[in-house]
Scaffold this motif. Structure first.
Motif, short mmCIF file in Angstrom:
data_model
loop_
_atom_site.label_atom_id
_atom_site.label_comp_id
_atom_site.label_asym_id
_atom_site.label_seq_id
_atom_site.Cartn_x
_atom_site.Cartn_y
_atom_site.Cartn_z
N GLY A 156 67.35 50.91 31.85
CA GLY A 156 66.04 51.17 32.44
C GLY A 156 65.83 50.32 33.68
O GLY A 156 66.43 49.25 33.83
N ALA A 184 57.78 46.50 31.57
CA ALA A 184 58.91 46.50 30.64
C ALA A 184 58.47 46.89 29.24
O ALA A 184 59.20 47.58 28.51
CB ALA A 184 59.57 45.12 30.63
N VAL A 206 67.82 46.39 30.93
CA VAL A 206 66.72 46.55 31.89
C VAL A 206 67.08 45.79 33.16
O VAL A 206 67.49 44.63 33.11
CB VAL A 206 65.38 46.02 31.33
CG1 VAL A 206 64.30 46.03 32.42
CG2 VAL A 206 64.94 46.83 30.13
N ALA A 233 60.30 41.02 31.96
CA ALA A 233 61.01 41.82 30.95
C ALA A 233 61.49 40.95 29.80
O ALA A 233 61.49 41.38 28.64
CB ALA A 233 62.19 42.54 31.60
N VAL A 280 69.18 41.89 30.33
CA VAL A 280 68.21 41.89 31.43
C VAL A 280 68.87 41.27 32.67
O VAL A 280 69.49 40.20 32.58
CB VAL A 280 66.94 41.09 31.07
CG1 VAL A 280 65.97 41.07 32.25
CG2 VAL A 280 66.26 41.70 29.84
#
Length: 339
Positions: free
Chosen positions: A190, A237, A250, A261, A278
């Motif tokens: 994402g 997030a 992410v 996030a 992340v």
């Protein structure tokens, strides 16, 4: 240094010449570090300057030399942690060359920042650096064409006549990020994007999507857009992870969104990096003390700022019309505990 009592007029170059028993032209040569001044005379002038507490009048010098020895430096957000490194690089280069910076924040409500730039011109700056600007390319092109001074854009690649842009290679950065996550076995990535400035965001957004599309093992990336701050990154997030519970990575538009996030993962009971990896962009100092430490794309902010200053300086010294040019800097991926 001798200090003047308040109310006493500031000494002039004529006063220095009288005390040193030389001409005004000789004082000017000493101030300009001209080689054709006898050592004894130079010493006498410097002693007179020290005795009187004389300070050269920069405005008067500008009238003679047609240069103010100042550059304007306009940013979209002085609270941006990445801005500090860039400003430091510009300031160090300015100090090295005897220049000063006029630093200001672009006011989006003042003709989309154009009013701020016009104000810089009234201060007589020799050139303007923009970091990175929400101005549209057409606005920057118009400003560069009418300002009468060189213009440099830092942190955003653009192809604009009469403007030098110095930016990170977004394609190379995206390839590093996505390649690293794929190597870690991630299959659903994402993206947190900056909702504020599409001109700035577009290159990073396109580069990440292209890099993801290149890997057949990775599904297409969902995107959530917010302001590029920690609290907004946390909110974005949270929405992204709740709407797409199959995400296992992410990528934040910048480190502050990525740090948001990390907080969102903790809120949702997700482990980093076991459940969700992340990654951020910019390599800010605070990323090293995040929990866990943040994997990030590092760009040489100080080096890029130094290059921007030198680009402005070369245009001023050459006196030639600036040509449009884009210079790309290669990024590095700093792998830490978050991925």
């Amino acid at each position: 240094m001798k200090r003047r009592p308040s109310g006493i007029e500031r000494p002039t170059i004529v006063d220095v010449a009288d005390v040193a028993d030389v001409s005004r032209q000789t004082v000017s040569r000493v101030l300009a570090d001209h080689p054709r001044v006898a050592p004894a005379t130079r010493l006498r002038v410097k002693e007179a300057i020290e005795k009187l507490g004389y300070r050269p009048n920069r405005m008067a010098r500008a009238l003679v030399t047609r240069t103010s020895l100042t550059f304007g430096f306009a940013a979209i957000d002085m609270q941006d942690l990445h801005f500090g490194d860039t400003c430091s690089g510009m300031q160090a280069a300015a100090r090295e060359h005897g220049y000063y910076l006029v630093v200001t924040e672009l006011d989006i409500d003042d003709e989309r920042g154009m009013g701020t730039l016009e104000t810089l011109l009234t201060l007589g700056v020799d050139g303007v650096a923009l970091f990175p600007s929400f101005l549209q390319d057409s606005d920057i092109e118009q400003f560069a064409a009418t300002s009468g001074c060189p213009v440099v854009v830092i942190g955003r690649e653009c192809q604009i006549p009469n403007v030098v842009s110095i930016a990170m290679d977004e394609t190379a950065a995206a390839d590093l990020v996505v390649g690293h996550l794929v190597d870690r076995g991630r299959k659903r990535i994402g993206i947190l994007m900056n909702e504020m400035f599409p001109e700035v965001v577009h290159g990073r957004y396109v580069a990440l999507h292209r890099a993801i599309a290149h890997h057949t093992t990775v599904a297409s990336a969902p995107v959530e857009a917010e302001r590029p701050k920690i609290s907004h990154g946390r909110r974005a997030a949270t929405t992204l992870l709740q709407n797409h519970p199959d995400l296992d990575a992410v990528v934040g538009f910048n480190d502050t969104m990525a740090m948001g996030a990390l907080l969102a993962c903790d809120d949702l009971g997700l482990r980093v990096p076991q459940d969700v990896a992340v990654v951020g962009y910019d390599g800010i100092t605070f990323g090293a003390i995040a929990n866990p430490p943040l994997t990030t794309i590092v760009q040489d902010s100080i080096g890029m700022a130094d290059a921007a200053f030198r680009a402005l300086l070369s245009r001023v010294k050459d006196g030639s019309p600036p040509e449009g040019e884009s210079r790309l800097w290669q990024p590095e991926l700093l792998i830490r505990g978050s991925s």
